[in-house]
Design a protein around this motif. Structure first.
Motif, PDB file in Angstrom:
ATOM      1  N   GLN A 210      -0.617   6.232  10.508  1.00  0.00           N
ATOM      2  CA  GLN A 210      -0.105   5.874   9.179  1.00  0.00           C
ATOM      3  C   GLN A 210      -1.136   5.028   8.423  1.00  0.00           C
ATOM      4  OE1 GLN A 210       3.271   5.675   7.312  1.00  0.00           O
ATOM      5  NE2 GLN A 210       3.216   7.696   8.234  1.00  0.00           N
ATOM      6  N   LEU A 211      -1.730   4.063   9.123  1.00  0.00           N
ATOM      7  CA  LEU A 211      -2.742   3.200   8.499  1.00  0.00           C
ATOM      8  C   LEU A 211      -3.936   4.034   8.046  1.00  0.00           C
ATOM      9  CD1 LEU A 211      -2.998   0.105  10.889  1.00  0.00           C
ATOM     10  CD2 LEU A 211      -1.523   0.385   8.918  1.00  0.00           C
TER      11      LEU A 211
ATOM     12  N   LEU B  88      -3.222   5.924   4.974  1.00  0.00           N
ATOM     13  CA  LEU B  88      -3.124   5.108   3.763  1.00  0.00           C
ATOM     14  C   LEU B  88      -4.499   4.728   3.215  1.00  0.00           C
ATOM     15  CD1 LEU B  88      -0.131   2.745   4.605  1.00  0.00           C
ATOM     16  CD2 LEU B  88      -0.232   4.438   2.788  1.00  0.00           C
TER      17      LEU B  88
ATOM     18  N   GLN C 169       1.817   4.814  14.414  1.00  0.00           N
ATOM     19  CA  GLN C 169       1.727   3.872  13.309  1.00  0.00           C
ATOM     20  C   GLN C 169       0.263   3.669  12.898  1.00  0.00           C
ATOM     21  OE1 GLN C 169       3.805   2.797  11.237  1.00  0.00           O
ATOM     22  NE2 GLN C 169       2.669   1.181  10.211  1.00  0.00           N
TER      23      GLN C 169
ATOM     24  N   ILE D 127      -6.442  -4.445   7.620  1.00  0.00           N
ATOM     25  CA  ILE D 127      -5.169  -4.689   8.292  1.00  0.00           C
ATOM     26  C   ILE D 127      -5.415  -5.173   9.725  1.00  0.00           C
ATOM     27  CG2 ILE D 127      -3.048  -3.643   9.158  1.00  0.00           C
ATOM     28  CD1 ILE D 127      -2.823  -3.853   6.257  1.00  0.00           C
TER      29      ILE D 127
ATOM     30  N   ASP E 105      -7.852   5.215   1.512  1.00  0.00           N
ATOM     31  CA  ASP E 105      -8.353   6.197   0.548  1.00  0.00           C
ATOM     32  C   ASP E 105      -9.463   5.570  -0.294  1.00  0.00           C
ATOM     33  OD1 ASP E 105      -5.348   5.760  -1.496  1.00  0.00           O
ATOM     34  OD2 ASP E 105      -7.096   4.469  -1.239  1.00  0.00           O
TER      35      ASP E 105
ATOM     36  N   LYS F  60       0.832  -1.202   0.000  1.00  0.00           N
ATOM     37  CA  LYS F  60       0.000   0.000   0.000  1.00  0.00           C
ATOM     38  C   LYS F  60       0.864   1.249   0.000  1.00  0.00           C
ATOM     39  CE  LYS F  60      -4.080   1.935   0.212  1.00  0.00           C
ATOM     40  NZ  LYS F  60      -4.119   2.788  -0.967  1.00  0.00           N
TER      41      LYS F  60
ATOM     42  N   PHE G 211      -9.196  -0.085   4.314  1.00  0.00           N
ATOM     43  CA  PHE G 211      -7.825  -0.513   4.562  1.00  0.00           C
ATOM     44  C   PHE G 211      -7.547  -0.772   6.040  1.00  0.00           C
ATOM     45  CE2 PHE G 211      -3.572  -1.297   3.487  1.00  0.00           C
ATOM     46  CZ  PHE G 211      -2.733  -0.640   4.371  1.00  0.00           C
TER      47      PHE G 211
ATOM     48  N   THR H  10      -9.433   4.216  -3.161  1.00  0.00           N
ATOM     49  CA  THR H  10      -9.113   2.935  -3.807  1.00  0.00           C
ATOM     50  C   THR H  10      -9.101   1.807  -2.786  1.00  0.00           C
ATOM     51  OG1 THR H  10      -6.722   3.134  -3.499  1.00  0.00           O
ATOM     52  CG2 THR H  10      -7.655   4.105  -5.491  1.00  0.00           C
ATOM     53  N   ASN H  11      -8.999   2.174  -1.507  1.00  0.00           N
ATOM     54  CA  ASN H  11      -8.917   1.188  -0.440  1.00  0.00           C
ATOM     55  C   ASN H  11      -9.675   1.693   0.786  1.00  0.00           C
ATOM     56  OD1 ASN H  11      -5.814  -0.612  -0.648  1.00  0.00           O
ATOM     57  ND2 ASN H  11      -7.788  -1.392   0.003  1.00  0.00           N
TER      58      ASN H  11
ATOM     59  N   THR I  45       0.659   3.867  -3.032  1.00  0.00           N
ATOM     60  CA  THR I  45       0.312   5.249  -2.724  1.00  0.00           C
ATOM     61  C   THR I  45       1.362   6.201  -3.292  1.00  0.00           C
ATOM     62  OG1 THR I  45      -0.845   4.596  -0.718  1.00  0.00           O
ATOM     63  CG2 THR I  45      -0.113   6.869  -0.826  1.00  0.00           C
TER      64      THR I  45
ATOM     65  N   GLN J 284       7.483   3.652   7.059  1.00  0.00           N
ATOM     66  CA  GLN J 284       6.519   4.732   6.880  1.00  0.00           C
ATOM     67  C   GLN J 284       6.668   5.373   5.510  1.00  0.00           C
ATOM     68  OE1 GLN J 284       7.044   7.180  10.499  1.00  0.00           O
ATOM     69  NE2 GLN J 284       5.558   5.692  11.259  1.00  0.00           N
TER      70      GLN J 284
END
Lengths: 165, 141
Positions: free
Chosen positions: B29-30, B33, B26, B45, B35, A25, B41, B37-38, A29, A120
């Motif tokens: 961060q997930l 990520l 963290q 996860i 968006d 991912k 997500f 398209t996902n 991205t 990251q």
């Protein structure tokens, strides 16, 4: 040739499903084309190191986990660097363990970067310069090769020492 | 208004998860990520994490029940558990895993692992409720 518009293709290697999903991912991205495999052996198969005839696939960078059963990321790094066909592909290592001796050994043996997990977006951003440098170098080599083909009898000075910064 | 109430609930639960140290950067961060398209997500996860953890917990308990304890295998499983909890930003669980690996020996192995299990169970419950509320909030018109 639309070299600048072709997406870079990254081969990601990690035996853990969660981390594989994550790195995939992160890379997507960042607009990379990604192939994710779960072992060093599969990575080599994908590259075509195990069967000499198929080299259709073009991989621009390999990012691999260090701790994997069987072939570690370090073993994979060594195999890539020892291969005449693939030694110029930049390799990046990821690890959840911060072991200085491990890090320096990987870097000394040819890894471009060493990322501590969890990886990251800021880490992935560090990949682009390595990819751009290699693409530019490849283009320079291609232009030189074309020069040779087009005018082999030219007597003017050739720019053999041209350095691309 | 139902939607606002749910949204406020989501925000407050989320803040609490970070403030109380259950989640760290963290996890953000997930979220970043995720968006169009996902769109699922984070849930995907986290679900992988639950599955992975269930498997690892089973393996670890098996290893602890064997006699003599294979500490090499145990450490390997804990390394994996620590890795995946760290990958999703499960701060307390990761810390418990680290503590286990550092201080675990033949005498306290069983007890130490109960702490890891407990911390994981707490996180799982909180995350499930939180993500369910997030889902509800996004579905409410």
């Amino acid at each position: 040739m639309a070299a600048s518009e072709t997406k870079f293709h990254v081969l990601a290697v990690d035996d853990t499903l969660i981390d594989r999903k994550l790195i995939e991912k992160l890379l997507k991205t960042s607009s990379y084309q990604v192939t994710a495999v779960d072992s060093g052996t599969k990575a080599l198969e994908f590259l075509g190191l195990n069967n000499n005839d198929n080299q259709d696939v073009e991989v621009n960078l390999i990012i691999t986990d260090y701790c994997m059963p069987g072939m570690t990321g370090y073993d994979l790094l060594r195999k890539i660097k020892e291969s005449s066909s693939f030694k110029d592909i930049p390799v990046v290592i990821m690890s959840s363990d911060n072991i200085p001796s491990r890090i320096s050994r990987c870097l000394e043996d040819g890894a471009e970067e060493f990322f501590l997990k969890p990886v990251q977006l800021s880490d992935v951003n560090k990949l682009r310069p390595h990819l751009m440098k290699r693409r530019m170098q490849t283009n320079v080599n291609k232009r030189k090769a074309m020069d040779e083909i087009v005018s082999p009898d030219r007597t003017r000075a050739r720019y053999n020492e041209l350095q691309v910064k | 208004m139902d939607r606002n109430r749910l949204r406020n609930q989501v925000a407050s639960m989320r803040r609490s998860l970070f403030d109380q140290g259950y989640l760290d950067d963290q996890f953000i961060q997930l979220e970043e990520l995720q968006d169009d398209t996902n769109p699922n997500f984070v849930e995907e996860i986290v679900t992988l994490f639950y599955n992975d953890s269930a498997r690892l917990i089973q393996n670890i308990e098996q290893a602890l029940n064997s006699s003599p304890i294979d500490f090499c295998k145990l450490d390997d499983y804990m390394h994996q558990f620590k890795g995946s909890s760290s990958s999703i930003g499960a701060k307390k669980v990761t810390n418990e895993c680290t503590a286990f690996r550092e201080y675990c020996n033949a005498e306290n192995a069983e007890g130490s692992f109960q702490q890891v299990k407990q911390e994981y169970a707490i996180l799982k419950r909180k995350l499930e409720v939180y993500l369910q509320t997030v889902r509800q909030a996004s579905q409410t018109a």
